[in-house]
Design an enzyme around this catalytic site. Structure first.
Site, PDB file in Angstrom:
ATOM      1  N   SER A  67       0.860  -1.188   0.000  1.00  0.00           N
ATOM      2  CA  SER A  67       0.000   0.000   0.000  1.00  0.00           C
ATOM      3  C   SER A  67       0.894   1.236   0.000  1.00  0.00           C
ATOM      4  O   SER A  67       2.120   1.135   0.002  1.00  0.00           O
ATOM      5  CB  SER A  67      -0.934  -0.023   1.197  1.00  0.00           C
ATOM      6  OG  SER A  67      -0.183  -0.074   2.373  1.00  0.00           O
TER       7      SER A  67
ATOM      8  N   GLU B 147      -1.434  10.688 -10.335  1.00  0.00           N
ATOM      9  CA  GLU B 147      -2.646   9.919 -10.670  1.00  0.00           C
ATOM     10  C   GLU B 147      -3.748  10.210  -9.675  1.00  0.00           C
ATOM     11  O   GLU B 147      -3.479  10.669  -8.561  1.00  0.00           O
ATOM     12  CB  GLU B 147      -2.347   8.410 -10.623  1.00  0.00           C
ATOM     13  CG  GLU B 147      -1.399   7.956 -11.690  1.00  0.00           C
ATOM     14  CD  GLU B 147      -1.020   6.482 -11.534  1.00  0.00           C
ATOM     15  OE1 GLU B 147      -1.601   5.792 -10.678  1.00  0.00           O
ATOM     16  OE2 GLU B 147      -0.133   6.048 -12.278  1.00  0.00           O
TER      17      GLU B 147
ATOM     18  N   LYS C  30      -6.342   8.991  -6.935  1.00  0.00           N
ATOM     19  CA  LYS C  30      -6.438   7.846  -6.027  1.00  0.00           C
ATOM     20  C   LYS C  30      -7.906   7.470  -5.963  1.00  0.00           C
ATOM     21  O   LYS C  30      -8.709   8.112  -5.275  1.00  0.00           O
ATOM     22  CB  LYS C  30      -5.903   8.200  -4.640  1.00  0.00           C
ATOM     23  CG  LYS C  30      -5.812   6.991  -3.730  1.00  0.00           C
ATOM     24  CD  LYS C  30      -5.029   7.324  -2.477  1.00  0.00           C
ATOM     25  CE  LYS C  30      -4.827   6.099  -1.607  1.00  0.00           C
ATOM     26  NZ  LYS C  30      -6.058   5.395  -1.262  1.00  0.00           N
TER      27      LYS C  30
ATOM     28  N   ASP D 162     -11.363   5.852  -5.158  1.00  0.00           N
ATOM     29  CA  ASP D 162     -11.898   5.357  -3.898  1.00  0.00           C
ATOM     30  C   ASP D 162     -12.785   4.161  -4.183  1.00  0.00           C
ATOM     31  O   ASP D 162     -13.996   4.271  -4.322  1.00  0.00           O
ATOM     32  CB  ASP D 162     -12.698   6.467  -3.207  1.00  0.00           C
ATOM     33  CG  ASP D 162     -12.953   6.129  -1.754  1.00  0.00           C
ATOM     34  OD1 ASP D 162     -12.361   5.154  -1.264  1.00  0.00           O
ATOM     35  OD2 ASP D 162     -13.743   6.838  -1.116  1.00  0.00           O
TER      36      ASP D 162
ATOM     37  N   GLU E 213      -8.182  -0.602  -9.464  1.00  0.00           N
ATOM     38  CA  GLU E 213      -9.211  -0.255  -8.495  1.00  0.00           C
ATOM     39  C   GLU E 213     -10.571  -0.454  -9.160  1.00  0.00           C
ATOM     40  O   GLU E 213     -10.843   0.127 -10.215  1.00  0.00           O
ATOM     41  CB  GLU E 213      -9.013   1.212  -8.064  1.00  0.00           C
ATOM     42  CG  GLU E 213      -9.719   1.588  -6.808  1.00  0.00           C
ATOM     43  CD  GLU E 213      -8.925   1.230  -5.538  1.00  0.00           C
ATOM     44  OE1 GLU E 213      -7.876   0.557  -5.621  1.00  0.00           O
ATOM     45  OE2 GLU E 213      -9.391   1.620  -4.455  1.00  0.00           O
TER      46      GLU E 213
ATOM     47  N   TYR F 174      -3.576   0.608 -12.605  1.00  0.00           N
ATOM     48  CA  TYR F 174      -2.524   1.600 -12.381  1.00  0.00           C
ATOM     49  C   TYR F 174      -1.111   1.054 -12.210  1.00  0.00           C
ATOM     50  O   TYR F 174      -0.177   1.829 -12.089  1.00  0.00           O
ATOM     51  CB  TYR F 174      -2.874   2.506 -11.197  1.00  0.00           C
ATOM     52  CG  TYR F 174      -3.383   1.774  -9.973  1.00  0.00           C
ATOM     53  CD1 TYR F 174      -2.516   1.047  -9.189  1.00  0.00           C
ATOM     54  CD2 TYR F 174      -4.717   1.828  -9.616  1.00  0.00           C
ATOM     55  CE1 TYR F 174      -2.960   0.374  -8.082  1.00  0.00           C
ATOM     56  CE2 TYR F 174      -5.186   1.158  -8.490  1.00  0.00           C
ATOM     57  CZ  TYR F 174      -4.307   0.443  -7.734  1.00  0.00           C
ATOM     58  OH  TYR F 174      -4.754  -0.232  -6.641  1.00  0.00           O
TER      59      TYR F 174
ATOM     60  N   LYS G  75      -3.817  12.204   0.702  1.00  0.00           N
ATOM     61  CA  LYS G  75      -5.206  11.913   1.085  1.00  0.00           C
ATOM     62  C   LYS G  75      -5.921  13.238   1.336  1.00  0.00           C
ATOM     63  O   LYS G  75      -5.437  14.076   2.086  1.00  0.00           O
ATOM     64  CB  LYS G  75      -5.231  11.073   2.362  1.00  0.00           C
ATOM     65  CG  LYS G  75      -4.767   9.645   2.173  1.00  0.00           C
ATOM     66  CD  LYS G  75      -5.867   8.725   1.712  1.00  0.00           C
ATOM     67  CE  LYS G  75      -6.711   8.257   2.884  1.00  0.00           C
ATOM     68  NZ  LYS G  75      -7.768   7.337   2.458  1.00  0.00           N
TER      69      LYS G  75
ATOM     70  N   CYS H 292     -23.196 -19.321  19.790  1.00  0.00           N
ATOM     71  CA  CYS H 292     -23.469 -18.144  20.605  1.00  0.00           C
ATOM     72  C   CYS H 292     -22.551 -18.157  21.835  1.00  0.00           C
ATOM     73  O   CYS H 292     -22.489 -19.166  22.543  1.00  0.00           O
ATOM     74  CB  CYS H 292     -24.930 -18.166  21.037  1.00  0.00           C
ATOM     75  SG  CYS H 292     -25.325 -16.879  22.233  1.00  0.00           S
TER      76      CYS H 292
ATOM     77  N   CYS I 186     -25.061 -18.717  25.084  1.00  0.00           N
ATOM     78  CA  CYS I 186     -25.808 -19.964  25.358  1.00  0.00           C
ATOM     79  C   CYS I 186     -25.299 -21.155  24.561  1.00  0.00           C
ATOM     80  O   CYS I 186     -25.850 -22.246  24.657  1.00  0.00           O
ATOM     81  CB  CYS I 186     -27.292 -19.748  25.107  1.00  0.00           C
ATOM     82  SG  CYS I 186     -27.690 -19.591  23.362  1.00  0.00           S
TER      83      CYS I 186
ATOM     84  N   CYS J  54     -28.396 -15.813  16.943  1.00  0.00           N
ATOM     85  CA  CYS J  54     -28.530 -16.929  17.874  1.00  0.00           C
ATOM     86  C   CYS J  54     -30.009 -17.294  17.831  1.00  0.00           C
ATOM     87  O   CYS J  54     -30.867 -16.469  18.137  1.00  0.00           O
ATOM     88  CB  CYS J  54     -28.122 -16.488  19.286  1.00  0.00           C
ATOM     89  SG  CYS J  54     -28.672 -17.657  20.547  1.00  0.00           S
TER      90      CYS J  54
ATOM     91  N   CYS K  38     -32.215 -17.534  25.041  1.00  0.00           N
ATOM     92  CA  CYS K  38     -30.813 -17.191  25.311  1.00  0.00           C
ATOM     93  C   CYS K  38     -30.795 -16.041  26.321  1.00  0.00           C
ATOM     94  O   CYS K  38     -31.462 -15.023  26.117  1.00  0.00           O
ATOM     95  CB  CYS K  38     -30.138 -16.771  24.008  1.00  0.00           C
ATOM     96  SG  CYS K  38     -28.490 -16.057  24.253  1.00  0.00           S
TER      97      CYS K  38
HETATM   98  S1  IVH Z   1      -0.462   2.479  -6.468  1.00  0.00           S
HETATM   99  C1  IVH Z   1       2.815  -0.161  -4.905  1.00  0.00           C
HETATM  100  N1  IVH Z   1      -2.205   4.000  -7.657  1.00  0.00           N
HETATM  101  O1  IVH Z   1      -4.775   3.005  -2.883  1.00  0.00           O
HETATM  102  C2  IVH Z   1       1.817   0.882  -5.255  1.00  0.00           C
HETATM  103  N2  IVH Z   1      -2.911   2.846  -5.726  1.00  0.00           N
HETATM  104  O2  IVH Z   1      -2.667   2.290  -0.278  1.00  0.00           O
HETATM  105  C3  IVH Z   1       0.486   0.426  -5.068  1.00  0.00           C
HETATM  106  N3  IVH Z   1      -5.278   3.197  -5.171  1.00  0.00           N
HETATM  107  O3  IVH Z   1      -4.381  -0.365  -2.235  1.00  0.00           O
HETATM  108  C4  IVH Z   1      -0.614   1.360  -5.157  1.00  0.00           C
HETATM  109  N4  IVH Z   1      -5.748   4.544  -6.838  1.00  0.00           N
HETATM  110  O4  IVH Z   1      -6.195   0.234  -3.788  1.00  0.00           O
HETATM  111  C5  IVH Z   1      -1.989   3.176  -6.627  1.00  0.00           C
HETATM  112  N5  IVH Z   1      -3.641   5.350  -8.872  1.00  0.00           N
HETATM  113  C6  IVH Z   1      -3.431   4.528  -7.851  1.00  0.00           C
HETATM  114  C7  IVH Z   1      -4.443   4.205  -6.944  1.00  0.00           C
HETATM  115  C8  IVH Z   1      -4.151   3.363  -5.873  1.00  0.00           C
HETATM  116  C9  IVH Z   1      -6.239   3.929  -5.778  1.00  0.00           C
HETATM  117  C10 IVH Z   1      -5.499   2.438  -3.933  1.00  0.00           C
HETATM  118  C11 IVH Z   1      -5.065   1.019  -4.029  1.00  0.00           C
HETATM  119  C12 IVH Z   1      -4.089   0.793  -2.924  1.00  0.00           C
HETATM  120  C13 IVH Z   1      -4.255   2.006  -2.065  1.00  0.00           C
HETATM  121  C14 IVH Z   1      -2.894   2.506  -1.598  1.00  0.00           C
END
Ligand code: IVH
Length: 715
Positions: free
Chosen positions: A88, A118, A120, A122, A175, A223, A331, A424, A427, A440, A445
């Protein structure tokens, strides 16, 4: 014989052509965003291929576009090992931090590098494995080493190529996401809506039936690409361009920066990628532009990612345990707190529902101390891929309930995703699964009994002071109160001397008085206190206001399985109506109602003080339509009907007793005629009302009909 062979040959080549055409059309639609045939033409060819494959199953190949529709086979997601490291990203929460990171990276590696910015996305992280160009596996991130095989579900995503344009062995990270418009459209139809597109996408990928996944039009952007042989490329934009050529959708909104804007534009063009090009000086502006246009995007992004472009520099920079040093995520919203999951255990609710709870390292979050966080159910835990010991980001949704947002760092003890116990914890009865939740099934219970009694006593229901969950627990554990009924028969004097009650009788007297008072607590509270699913205060008010204002009337509706009458009340849908009827019919509720009746609780809604009318419409359901001379708004006519014992329905059905039709009545009048429902006009209605004027002035309606036996003497 030869004819037959020729036929087969024709079929084989036709199927091949159709597959190629459809794949190309899909690619044009999903990857380049420029369809090259009409939907109609596409469907026609698709049907032709489906028929051909149905007649000759041997022609069906795993990459056939027909294989995206999904099957009803249940898949339980076996665990598989990743063959690439699934890391990550390290995070930053301000553009200053990002710029500092870019500066530091540049200084540490020499000037000869460039950056890709790029979005990110969601969504839901996925790794796609291709063998000789065929999609062989789609695996969730899992703990980075082992993930769940969700191939059948991912195959339903139209933008995921089943066969690449070349027979390469590669792994691709991407993603999976759901466009905002699709999310809103689908979420509006769900009984239990999702909080955001990410959760709906993640839930969809984990459906047991891929045919259900296929209903949700998920998308994907990839990506990162990993070649099994030596990587034949020197930089990231080349790889992205190559992935695009192989048939993958790549985010069109990326930006690329090197020494000069011209050089960047040239390199981006050479890689065959869309996106913006700029010089290093343009980076701060690009970050702020991207942040500003975020809400206008058709999908959700939760940040931006800056990546070093040159693979050789990436190698030089290397990795920490979890993150590459060559990339960083910006972020948009800082998580409000970070903590560690110390343990996960389960709570048993009054309905038997089992709720996993995360016990976390105590932490402060917008002014309160967080120790426990609900994890809702197993699906929720699976979506997070949460294990004991994981470090998590937590937030307070809507500023009230703390929630685990994501796993920041996996535990180092090798714990895998938490699993619901089989029985459970209270119980030991084996749990059963209904929908997303485990239950349960043991009505007796102890946890459920205590929960039911405490719910009955709580604010909003009978509001019996002095009988909070802790006291209820003491009463149960000492064997004094084992059901709601016992609350009304137990001699509370026996509590004297018990731990927590002392010798002073003030607390005991308080409870006795509260119990006594609860006999006069309004009927609507009594109804809510039954604890019937979906029959909370709002539904109770709607039902009572519609004229179902006594226990007898409601039980009659339930006995007749008259879902229609309840669901015709504005605000009560068919699902709720069914749950109310089921709840009122259940043996346990009947026993409880009998007990409450015996205890002398209110069994009828007290009407507004006012004159009492002869109940000439008792047992009748009335629908009102059109406009009236004497009743404006027309709800006034409905009030007159309810005063005389009738109930309101919003639509005409076979079971409707009467339609009161004013002028301009339309389709309801036609329906009433078709069903043979009695139609009453305003004049006739006025005559009916005149014949049932008040029987006495200012008499409380409830005194007309006495409910229940004499109140028993208890104390
Ligand atoms: S690169 C080794 N690029 O963000 C590099 N991640 O913690 C790996 N994500 O689990 C990630 N958009 O699910 C990369 N353009 C993007 C992304 C991206 C979303 C997510 C991905 C990853 C988390 C990074």
């Amino acid at each position: 014989m030869d004819n037959y062979r020729d036929d087969i040959k024709d079929h084989i080549s036709r199927a091949r052509d159709l597959r190629a055409l459809l794949t190309e059309y899909q690619r044009a639609y999903y990857v380049t965003g420029r369809p090259i045939v009409s939907d109609l033409e596409y469907d026609r060819l698709f049907d032709e291929l489906s028929h051909l494959e149905a007649e000759h199953p041997e022609l069906r190949t795993p990459d056939s576009p027909t294989q995206r529709v999904g099957s009803d086979l249940s898949s339980d997601f076996p665990e598989v090992e990743h063959t690439i490291p699934v890391l990550s990203l390290d995070k930053a929460y301000s553009d200053e931090e990002i710029l500092a990171w870019i500066g530091k990276t540049t200084r540490n590696t020499g000037e000869n590098l460039s950056f890709v910015l790029e979005e990110k996305l969601d969504g839901f992280s996925i790794v796609l494995y291709y063998e000789r160009g065929l999609l062989s596996r789609a695996v969730t991130r899992g703990n980075g080493f082992v993930g769940n095989d969700v191939t059948a579900n991912v195959k339903t995503i139209k933008a995921v190529p089943l066969r690449l344009t070349e027979p390469v062995d590669i792994a691709v990270r991407g993603e999976v996401f759901l466009r905002k418009s699709e999310f809103e459209r689908i979420n509006a139809t769900l009984v239990e809506p999702y909080a955001n597109p990410r959760n709906l996408a993640a839930g969809t990928i984990r459906r047991n039936k891929s045919s259900e996944t296929a209903q949700v039009p998920l998308s994907i952007y990839v990506y990162e690409g990993f070649w099994s042989e030596d990587v034949p490329y020197t930089d990231h934009i080349q790889i992205l361009g190559r992935l695009r050529d192989l048939g993958f959708p790549v985010d069109p909104n990326l930006s690329y920066f090197c020494r000069t804007a011209d050089e960047a534009a040239a390199r981006l063009g050479k890689a065959g990628l869309p996106g913006k090009a700029g010089s290093f000086e343009d980076i701060p502006q690009a970050i702020s532009d991207r942040t500003g246009t975020r809400s206008a995007l058709p999908y959700e992004i939760d940040g931006l990612v800056v990546k070093v472009n040159e693979l050789s520099t990436r190698e030089e920079l290397g990795y920490t345990g979890h993150h590459p040093r060559w990339a960083i995520a910006y972020k948009f919203e800082a998580p409000q707190a970070e903590t560690q999951v110390l343990d996960i255990d389960v709570q048993v609710g009054r309905t038997g529902r089992i709720t996993p709870m995360a016990r976390v390292r105590e932490t402060q979050l917008s002014g309160s101390t967080i120790r426990n966080i609900t994890l809702h159910n197993q699906d929720y835990v699976n979506e997070l891929e949460l294990a004991i010991g994981d470090t998590v980001a937590i937030s307070k949704r809507g500023d009230v309930i703390p929630a685990v947002e994501t796993v920041i760092e996996k535990n180092s003890s090798g714990n895998t995703t938490w699993q619901m116990p089989e029985s459970c914890p209270v119980c030991r009865t084996t749990l059963v699964k209904r929908g997303a939740h485990h239950f349960c099934p043991n009505y007796d219970c102890p946890a459920q009994v205590k929960g039911r009694v405490a719910f009955f006593c709580a604010k909003g229901q009978m509001d019996i002071e002095g009988l909070g969950p802790k006291t209820v627990e003491i009463l149960y554990d000492n064997g004094f109160v084992k059901s709601v009924r016992d609350l009304y028969t137990f001699d509370y004097n026996l509590l004297a001397g018990l731990k927590g009650f002392g010798s002073e009788s003030r607390k005991i007297d308080g409870i006795k008085m509260a119990i006594e008072q609860s006999r006069r607590t309004p009927f609507r509270n009594v109804l809510v206190s039954l604890g019937i699913p979906e029959f909370g205060r709002k539904a109770v008010d709607l039902v009572c206001d519609a004229g179902y204002d006594s226990m007898d009337k409601l039980l009659a509706v339930a006995d007749a399985d008259d879902i229609e009458s309840l669901s015709s009340i504005n605000g009560i849908g068919p699902v709720t109506a069914q749950l109310i009827v089921d709840g009122l019919k259940s043996e346990e509720t009947r026993r409880l109602i009998d007990d409450l009746r015996k205890a002398g609780l209110q069994m009828q809604d007290k009407k507004q003080e006012g004159p009492v009318y002869e109940q000439i419409f008792e047992g009748q359901s009335w629908c009102v339509t059109g406009t009236f001379v004497n009743f404006n708004p027309r709800s006034k006519a409905m009030d007159e009907i309810k005063r005389r014992g009738g109930v309101e329905v919003s639509g005409v059905s076979k079971k409707t007793s009467c339609l009161l039709a004013g002028s301009g009545a339309g389709s309801k009048l036609d329906k009433a005629r078709a069903f043979g429902v009695r139609i009453v006009d305003e004049d006739e209605f006025m005559r009916m009302l005149a014949s049932s004027m008040p029987v006495g002035e200012n008499v409380e309606a409830s005194s007309v009909k006495e409910e229940g036996p004499e109140q028993p003497e208890l104390f």
